[in-house]
Design a protein around this motif. Sequence first.
Motif, short mmCIF file in Angstrom:
data_model
loop_
_atom_site.label_atom_id
_atom_site.label_comp_id
_atom_site.label_asym_id
_atom_site.label_seq_id
_atom_site.Cartn_x
_atom_site.Cartn_y
_atom_site.Cartn_z
N LYS A 179 -23.15 -17.23 -8.56
CA LYS A 179 -21.99 -17.19 -8.25
C LYS A 179 -21.09 -17.73 -8.53
O LYS A 179 -20.01 -17.32 -9.06
N VAL A 184 -21.41 -11.00 -6.76
CA VAL A 184 -22.17 -11.02 -5.95
C VAL A 184 -23.94 -10.57 -6.26
O VAL A 184 -23.91 -10.41 -7.16
N GLY A 211 -25.75 -18.68 0.97
CA GLY A 211 -24.25 -18.23 0.42
C GLY A 211 -24.18 -16.34 -0.58
O GLY A 211 -23.83 -15.62 -1.03
N ASP A 213 -24.75 -12.99 -0.31
CA ASP A 213 -23.98 -11.89 -0.36
C ASP A 213 -23.91 -10.31 0.82
O ASP A 213 -23.62 -9.69 1.60
N GLU A 268 -15.52 -4.39 -0.85
CA GLU A 268 -15.78 -6.32 -0.76
C GLU A 268 -16.27 -6.85 -1.89
O GLU A 268 -16.51 -7.48 -2.06
N ILE A 269 -17.52 -5.61 -2.71
CA ILE A 269 -18.05 -6.49 -3.06
C ILE A 269 -17.26 -6.54 -4.72
O ILE A 269 -17.18 -7.80 -5.17
N THR A 270 -16.39 -5.92 -5.25
CA THR A 270 -15.47 -5.56 -6.20
C THR A 270 -14.81 -6.69 -5.77
O THR A 270 -14.02 -7.20 -6.76
N ARG A 271 -14.48 -6.89 -4.25
CA ARG A 271 -13.21 -8.17 -3.87
C ARG A 271 -13.50 -9.44 -4.13
O ARG A 271 -12.94 -10.29 -4.47
N ARG A 272 -15.04 -9.44 -3.77
CA ARG A 272 -15.84 -10.90 -4.65
C ARG A 272 -16.00 -11.19 -5.90
O ARG A 272 -16.04 -12.68 -5.81
N ALA A 273 -15.73 -10.26 -6.37
CA ALA A 273 -16.41 -10.61 -8.27
C ALA A 273 -15.28 -11.59 -8.59
O ALA A 273 -14.54 -11.15 -9.06
#
Length: 286
Positions: A179, A184, A211, A213, A268-273
């Motif tokens: 993180k 992620v 945390g 994911d 969603e993975i790409t948005r969080r990265a």
Amino acid sequence: MRIDLHTHSTASDGTDTPAELVRNAAAAGLDVVALTDHDTTRGHAEAIAALPEGLTLVTGAELSCRLDGVGLHMLAYLFDPEEPELAAERELVRDDRVPRAQAMVTKLQDLGVPVTWDQVARIAGDGSVGRPHVAEALVELGVVPDVSGAFTPQWLADGGRAYVRKHELDPFDAIRLVKAAGGVTVFAHPLAVKRGEVVPESAIARLAEAGLDGIEVDHMDHDDATRARLRGLAKELGLLATGSSDYHGSRKTCRLGEYTTDPEIYGEITRRAAGAFPVPGAGGRA
């Protein structure tokens, strides 16, 4: 979209070079593939240089962890590979691989198996040496019928007669480090009981609180009942549920794209990265 978020190359214990892997991924009809070699990002540059048009690469790694005496693997996606603390931990794990493999060779020799370090080193080539390379040596010698046959208590499974522990991350530290590097985390094949002991669901809940994911649900080492159980657990804990082949080339029977991740989960993975971005292919020829 067809999305496979867990593959390996010769940079660790796969049999395809990174360039071959991305070309094979495109040939298999994938739109997105993640290169997640064990504890290393060394194959990323070659994969990017060879990336065919129409295929997107997700950079990542599969981190070796241990919790309460149980080994587990943490998939880390789209982190900054230069972040110093995470890079230092990956180096510690990699540096321990050679002496660990050599110690396993010695144990096997003590058990009467005529394996040699030169044989294992030849099989590993330029990759990060690990148990699969030792297992393949056992296959070459006719000791076991296939690589999976070496991962038993008789030979190389956790706690097995020729098993040797290596430096591994605490998974809570792994989550924190990834993180901090903008990445992620997804717990790989969390209930793959055929590989050995697994952590209880209560541990997955603790990791989620810290945390984590997501969890890898659709995987060749999970049967239908286990997948359903994990899908329910992911929903209960608010975790992303991914699917992946865990492709190793000819070293395992799984095929690229055998299991895939839902495009919404990938989004969603790409948005969080925040540490790196997926790389679109431009017709590389490496």
